[in-house]
Design a protein around this motif. Structure first.
Motif, PDB file in Angstrom:
ATOM      1  N   ILE A  25       0.654  -1.097  -0.269  1.00 34.46           N
ATOM      2  CA  ILE A  25       0.065   0.180  -0.147  1.00 34.46           C
ATOM      3  C   ILE A  25       0.942   1.448  -0.072  1.00 34.46           C
ATOM      4  N   GLY A  27       0.947   4.595   1.172  1.00 40.59           N
ATOM      5  CA  GLY A  27       0.523   6.282   1.777  1.00 40.59           C
ATOM      6  C   GLY A  27       0.735   7.139   2.564  1.00 40.59           C
ATOM      7  N   VAL A  33      -3.341   5.638  -1.465  1.00 43.73           N
ATOM      8  CA  VAL A  33      -3.782   4.691  -0.630  1.00 43.73           C
ATOM      9  C   VAL A  33      -4.801   4.125  -0.879  1.00 43.73           C
ATOM     10  N   VAL A  37      -5.035   0.233  -2.322  1.00 41.98           N
ATOM     11  CA  VAL A  37      -5.787  -1.079  -2.050  1.00 41.98           C
ATOM     12  C   VAL A  37      -6.852  -0.903  -2.921  1.00 41.98           C
ATOM     13  N   PHE A  56      -9.082  -3.526   6.257  1.00 42.14           N
ATOM     14  CA  PHE A  56      -8.465  -2.634   6.207  1.00 42.14           C
ATOM     15  C   PHE A  56      -9.392  -1.355   6.508  1.00 42.14           C
ATOM     16  N   LEU A  59      -9.177  -1.261  10.651  1.00 48.13           N
ATOM     17  CA  LEU A  59      -8.113  -0.176  10.477  1.00 48.13           C
ATOM     18  C   LEU A  59      -8.243   1.347  10.499  1.00 48.13           C
ATOM     19  N   ARG A  60      -9.336   1.533   9.479  1.00 49.54           N
ATOM     20  CA  ARG A  60      -9.376   2.412   9.009  1.00 49.54           C
ATOM     21  C   ARG A  60     -10.533   3.521  10.080  1.00 49.54           C
ATOM     22  N   VAL A  73      -0.561   2.478   7.541  1.00 48.26           N
ATOM     23  CA  VAL A  73      -1.038   1.357   6.167  1.00 48.26           C
ATOM     24  C   VAL A  73       0.482   1.349   5.051  1.00 48.26           C
ATOM     25  N   LYS A  76       2.220  -1.830   3.483  1.00 44.58           N
ATOM     26  CA  LYS A  76       1.979  -2.822   4.650  1.00 44.58           C
ATOM     27  C   LYS A  76       1.618  -3.191   3.088  1.00 44.58           C
ATOM     28  N   ILE A  81      -1.793  -6.084   6.720  1.00 42.14           N
ATOM     29  CA  ILE A  81      -3.338  -5.616   7.021  1.00 42.14           C
ATOM     30  C   ILE A  81      -3.575  -6.922   7.884  1.00 42.14           C
TER      31      ILE A  81
END
Length: 141
Positions: A25, A27, A33, A37, A56, A59-60, A73, A76, A81
């Motif tokens: 990813i 970032g 990002v 993704v 994902f 995490l967001r 991220v 990763k 992830i």
């Protein structure tokens, strides 16, 4: 003429370096990002895709600061992830996070999300458009 092979070698090396991060990813900002993704999830199998998407977005949701999320991220791979998502799920489940009590574990949650996605895809294909009936070429004799 002697510079051409050296230049070609340098160009090949830089292109290989640039392409080596295709499974990670990017970032640098939010747009990159989401672009990364989207590209990564299209390369995954359907089962891994659901796990990756759920991880994902978990995490967001958990990292409120934009910069902290980008740092978390950046670089990763999808497997990393997913591992972070599993850890976060377990932490939330242990803390009694609302909505997770109906799942027995990570695999159960992913299976239910997968079933919901399949059901949604089936419903999308079954909608009949009234225009299609009006343009039916089968005639009653």
């Amino acid at each position: 003429m002697k510079k051409l092979p050296v230049l070609l070698l340098i160009l090949c090396c830089t292109s290989l370096i640039g392409c080596s991060k295709g499974q990670q990813i990017n970032g640098h900002n939010t747009r990159t990002v989401f672009r990364s993704v989207k590209a990564l999830k299209n390369r995954l199998s359907p089962d891994a895709r659901i796990e990756f998407e759920v991880s994902f977005w978990m995490l967001r949701d958990s990292i409120k600061s934009e910069q902290d999320f980008l740092n978390a991220v950046d670089g990763k791979k999808p497997e990393e992830i997913i591992a972070l998502g599993k850890e976060l799920y377990q932490q939330r489940k242990n803390n009694g996070f609302a909505g997770y009590e109906k799942y027995t574990g990570w695999d159960d949650m992913i299976a239910k999300f997968g079933k919901e996605r399949i059901d949604q895809d089936n419903r999308k294909g079954k909608k009949e458009d009234p225009k299609d009936k009006a343009n039916d070429v089968l005639y009653k004799l």
